[in-house]
Structures are given as C-alpha cells and as structure tokens.
Design an enzyme around this catalytic site. Structure first.
Site, PDB file in Angstrom:
ATOM      1  CE  LYS A  32      -4.494   0.991   0.373  1.00 17.19           C
ATOM      2  NZ  LYS A  32      -5.640   0.214  -0.121  1.00 17.19           N
ATOM      3  N   GLY A  43     -21.134   6.566   4.154  1.00 19.77           N
ATOM      4  CA  GLY A  43     -20.187   6.942   3.105  1.00 19.77           C
ATOM      5  C   GLY A  43     -20.693   6.543   1.738  1.00 19.77           C
ATOM      6  N   GLY A  46     -19.430   7.179  -1.324  1.00 24.87           N
ATOM      7  CA  GLY A  46     -18.367   7.502  -2.276  1.00 24.87           C
ATOM      8  C   GLY A  46     -18.394   6.508  -3.415  1.00 24.87           C
ATOM      9  CG  ASN A  47     -15.008   6.372  -6.031  1.00 21.65           C
ATOM     10  OD1 ASN A  47     -15.659   7.098  -6.783  1.00 21.65           O
ATOM     11  ND2 ASN A  47     -13.774   6.646  -5.669  1.00 21.65           N
ATOM     12  CB  VAL A  48     -17.226   1.258  -2.491  1.00 20.29           C
ATOM     13  CG1 VAL A  48     -17.821  -0.128  -2.306  1.00 20.29           C
ATOM     14  CG2 VAL A  48     -15.817   1.149  -3.032  1.00 20.29           C
TER      15      VAL A  48
HETATM   16  P1  NAI Z   1     -14.397   7.447  -1.375  1.00 20.57           P
HETATM   17  O1  NAI Z   1     -13.373   8.439  -0.917  1.00 20.57           O
HETATM   18  O2  NAI Z   1     -14.835   7.484  -2.795  1.00 20.57           O
HETATM   19  O3  NAI Z   1     -15.715   7.512  -0.473  1.00 20.57           O
HETATM   20  C1  NAI Z   1     -15.728   7.733   0.893  1.00 20.57           C
HETATM   21  C2  NAI Z   1     -17.015   8.490   1.214  1.00 20.57           C
HETATM   22  O4  NAI Z   1     -17.162   8.536   2.619  1.00 20.57           O
HETATM   23  C3  NAI Z   1     -17.059   9.919   0.689  1.00 20.57           C
HETATM   24  O5  NAI Z   1     -18.283  10.164   0.056  1.00 20.57           O
HETATM   25  C4  NAI Z   1     -16.887  10.743   1.962  1.00 20.57           C
HETATM   26  O6  NAI Z   1     -17.525  12.030   1.870  1.00 20.57           O
HETATM   27  C5  NAI Z   1     -17.567   9.855   2.982  1.00 20.57           C
HETATM   28  N1  NAI Z   1     -17.175  10.081   4.369  1.00 20.57           N
HETATM   29  C6  NAI Z   1     -15.979  10.419   4.873  1.00 20.57           C
HETATM   30  N2  NAI Z   1     -16.037  10.516   6.224  1.00 20.57           N
HETATM   31  C7  NAI Z   1     -17.305  10.211   6.570  1.00 20.57           C
HETATM   32  C8  NAI Z   1     -17.996  10.139   7.803  1.00 20.57           C
HETATM   33  N3  NAI Z   1     -17.376  10.387   8.962  1.00 20.57           N
HETATM   34  N4  NAI Z   1     -19.306   9.795   7.793  1.00 20.57           N
HETATM   35  C9  NAI Z   1     -19.941   9.548   6.630  1.00 20.57           C
HETATM   36  N5  NAI Z   1     -19.332   9.612   5.428  1.00 20.57           N
HETATM   37  C10 NAI Z   1     -18.042   9.941   5.400  1.00 20.57           C
HETATM   38  O7  NAI Z   1     -13.792   6.005  -0.996  1.00 20.57           O
HETATM   39  P2  NAI Z   1     -14.178   4.582  -1.597  1.00 20.57           P
HETATM   40  O8  NAI Z   1     -13.257   4.252  -2.699  1.00 20.57           O
HETATM   41  O9  NAI Z   1     -15.644   4.516  -1.821  1.00 20.57           O
HETATM   42  O10 NAI Z   1     -13.774   3.633  -0.388  1.00 20.57           O
HETATM   43  C11 NAI Z   1     -14.571   3.551   0.783  1.00 20.57           C
HETATM   44  C12 NAI Z   1     -13.945   2.562   1.760  1.00 20.57           C
HETATM   45  O11 NAI Z   1     -13.847   1.294   1.140  1.00 20.57           O
HETATM   46  C13 NAI Z   1     -12.520   2.904   2.212  1.00 20.57           C
HETATM   47  O12 NAI Z   1     -12.331   2.487   3.535  1.00 20.57           O
HETATM   48  C14 NAI Z   1     -11.644   2.091   1.280  1.00 20.57           C
HETATM   49  O13 NAI Z   1     -10.379   1.810   1.858  1.00 20.57           O
HETATM   50  C15 NAI Z   1     -12.494   0.854   1.151  1.00 20.57           C
HETATM   51  N6  NAI Z   1     -12.242   0.095  -0.059  1.00 20.57           N
HETATM   52  C16 NAI Z   1     -12.400   0.676  -1.293  1.00 20.57           C
HETATM   53  C17 NAI Z   1     -12.179  -0.072  -2.433  1.00 20.57           C
HETATM   54  C18 NAI Z   1     -12.438   0.487  -3.806  1.00 20.57           C
HETATM   55  O14 NAI Z   1     -12.492  -0.305  -4.759  1.00 20.57           O
HETATM   56  N7  NAI Z   1     -12.628   1.783  -3.948  1.00 20.57           N
HETATM   57  C19 NAI Z   1     -11.713  -1.468  -2.353  1.00 20.57           C
HETATM   58  C20 NAI Z   1     -11.667  -2.005  -1.002  1.00 20.57           C
HETATM   59  C21 NAI Z   1     -11.900  -1.224   0.085  1.00 20.57           C
END
Ligand code: NAI
Length: 339
Positions: free
Chosen positions: A82, A175, A177-179
């Site tokens: 990482k 959250g 976000g992307n996922v």
């Molecule tokens: P992202 O950055 O696209 O989405 C995160 C979301 O959470 C954002 O919309 C943000 O505004 C929101 N957020 C942040 N703090 C918050 C809080 N305190 N309360 C509510 N919402 C909050 O990240 P992504 O890519 O969607 O990843 C999300 C999680 O999944 C992370 O922990 C990442 O490590 C994990 N993950 C992601 C993968 C991927 O393919 N993108 C693969 C495996 C794990």
C-alpha cells in the site's frame, strides 16, 4: 524528477517500508510492502491529510498487511502492499502523481497500485504516464474497480442475509463515495431499503433522489436501527465507543479495517452481531485488478461471486465453533501466505 527514498524503519513482519519525497511537486508519503510470498504486492494509493507521519505510517502498515490477508483469502497469486500520499496545500497534484508513478515503476512490478480513498481518475492517469504497474480505469478492459468492490460487498451482504434469514433488509450505508454509492444502487435494485449518511450532503441528496434513500446524520448512523450497518467510509468505526450503540444485526461494508481491534470482533460476536471480515467481502476490486494484471482475464465476476460461498462458510464455522469470524479469516489467510 528526483525522488528521494529512505527506509522508514524496521517493522516486524514487513518486507519493506519506505518514506518517499519529491521536492518540485511536493510529493511526500510512505509505501509498505508487507508480503510478496504469494506474488507481487497489490494495493492502492491513498491521499490523505494525516495529523502526523506516525499516523500515516500506522495507516500504511495496517492497510498493506490487510492487502496480504485479502489477496490470500481471495486465492489470488499476489501479496500485499500500500502507499499513502500526504495531502497538503503545497502539493502540485498532477506532477506529484506522475512522480509517484516513477516510484511505482522503480519497483519493476513488485508493487502494483490502484485507487483508494481520496484518489481521482485523473490521478491514476498521471500515475500511468510513468508506470505500467497501475490499475488505471481508462483501460476499458479493466472496468470499474469500485463497482467490482461493491458487487463483492453485495455478495458478502446477501450471504449474511441468507445466514440470518433476513428477507427484506434496511441497509444503513456510511459513506456514499465510489463504493458506497454503487452499493446503494445494488441494494435498492435488489429490493431492500437504503439509509444514507455522508459528510457531503450532495451525495446524500443524490442517494435520496436515485434510490429513495432516507438521509441519516453522519453523527447518528452507527446508532441507527437497521438490519445491516454498511461502513463504506473510513476504518475503525466499530470500536469501544460505537459497539454499545449499534442497533443492527449485521455489520458488512467496504471499509478496510472496520474493527478497531480483533477484540472488538470478539465483542461483536458476544453481542450476536454477524460480521463477515472486511477483507473477505471488500475483495472484489483487488480480485478484478489482480486477475487483470496477473492472469490477463477479461471477466472477474465469477471469481467475485465466490465471496458469497466464502462468507457463508466462515459464518457457519463461527456459529459452530464459537470462534469470532475475524480470527477464523486471519488463520485461513495466514495458513495460505505463510505456507
Ligand atoms: P471514497 O473516498 O470514494 O468515499 C468515501 C465516502 O465517505 C465519501 O463520500 C466521503 O464524503 C464519505 N465520508 C468520509 N467521512 C465520513 C464520515 N465520517 N461519515 C460519513 N461519510 C463519510 O472512498 P471509496 O473508494 O468509496 O472507499 C470507501 C472505503 O472502502 C474505504 O475504507 C476504502 O479503503 C475501502 N475500499 C475501497 C475499495 C475500492 O475499490 N474503492 C476497495 C476495497 C476497500
């Protein structure tokens, strides 16, 4: 560009941990390779404003170790690594990600990167200008990594629903976000209800409009009554403070390192809350990236679907033996990558 690299210290159980810096772009960060015993170290890059270097090192160690476990349990011929980049006002974003690409290239494929929290498509395109070893989604053959992650989480989640006999669920997603947003889409399409919380109100509004989600304050989401709490923001959300307030039957989401510690997983089990280990259910993205990079495969959906059976097996074993799921999963992964 001249990237300065130095060992960040000796960390037991890790192959290599470095600090990197490139002055003209302001790039600064840490990269950890936990294990390459089963194959090249896979693991995305995270961009975050850390309070201290110690916090950043702690994060990169935890995340890279988690990747080794994730790849082992997903039966990929890959290990774990990482990188974290320290976000700060003086960073020239395009140039910093190009410099990061050069750093990745210098590992000659031993470390391969992709997206994580805080990373935009444009960042990965800049990384890809300097290295082949990046899961850059502009290649249509690779596909959308976050969608593959969300599909994997869905397979884990439906295994939990089948295990507990819940037919129509209310799923509280922390959250969007992307996922998280993609997971909301699947959950809604499959006929379940979505509760949505995000610190970004626009994302919540989007989930309300698209999936009929009910908005929950981000401060309240862990205490919200629901069938499934799906953490899809950052790690550590199941901890000593939140466990007493959880009002769900299942915790299953995309976030890495959901549990503050293994003991927190023990406590979840004592409370009868079903928890499929995070790195088991959120492996869809790395399965896609790994199969694309290492096996030249065009379609990883059949491999991702195996998350359903793995989740059911671990939940059953935990029920029969009384051993918490996180400990069972760790043991299974360790027996693979330690041989
Ligand atoms: P992202 O950055 O696209 O989405 C995160 C979301 O959470 C954002 O919309 C943000 O505004 C929101 N957020 C942040 N703090 C918050 C809080 N305190 N309360 C509510 N919402 C909050 O990240 P992504 O890519 O969607 O990843 C999300 C999680 O999944 C992370 O922990 C990442 O490590 C994990 N993950 C992601 C993968 C991927 O393919 N993108 C693969 C495996 C794990």
């Amino acid at each position: 560009m001249a990237i300065k690299i130095q060992q960040a210290g000796e960390f037991t159980g890790f192959e290599q941990v470095i600090r990197f810096q490139e002055d003209s772009s302001g790039l600064r960060g840490f990269l950890a390779i936990h294990s390459t015993r089963l194959g090249p170290a896979l693991g995305g890059v995270r961009l975050k404003a850390y309070a201290s270097d110690a916090d950043a090192i702690e994060d990169v160690l935890k995340l890279s170790r988690g990747m080794t476990y994730k790849c082992a349990l997903a039966e990929l011929p890959a290990g774990g690594g990482k990188a974290v980049i320290l976000d700060h006002a003086g960073m020239v974003r395009d140039a910093a990600f190009r410099a990061f690409g050069e750093l990745v290239e210098s590992f000659e494929g031993r470390y391969r990167t992709g997206p994580d929290v805080g990373i935009h498509d444009e960042d990965l395109r800049n990384v890809a200008k300097a290295t082949r070893w990046v899961a850059d989604e502009s290649d249509p053959r690779l596909g959308d990594i976050s969608m593959h992650t969300a599909i994997g989480v869905w397979h884990g989640l439906r295994a939990c629903l089948d295990h507990t006999g819940i037919r129509t669920a209310t799923v509280a997603i922390q959250g969007l976000g992307n996922v998280g947003m993609r997971l909301a889409e699947i959950v809604h399409r499959e006929g379940h209800s979505v509760l949505a919380a995000d610190v970004d109100p626009q994302r919540v509004a989007q989930a309300e409009a698209r999936f009929g989600a009910r908005a929950i304050s981000p401060q309240r989401i862990t205490a919200e009554e629901c069938d499934v709490f799906a953490p899809c923001a950052l790690g550590g959300v199941v901890n000593r403070a939140t466990i007493p307030e959880l009002r769900c039957r299942v915790v299953c989401g995309a976030a890495n390192n959901v549990l503050e510690s293994l003991e927190t997983g023990d406590e979840l089990r004592r409370q009868g809350i079903v928890y499929p280990p995070d790195y088991l259910v959120n492996a869809g993205g790395v399965i896609r990236g790994g199969e694309y990079f290492l096996l030249n495969s065009d379609d990883s959906l059949p491999s991702i679907e195996k998350i359903y059976a793995r989740t059911r097996n671990i939940l059953r074993e935990s029920e029969q033996s009384g051993e918490p799921t996180a400990r069972i999963a760790d043991r299974m992964a360790e027996s693979r990558f330690r041989g």
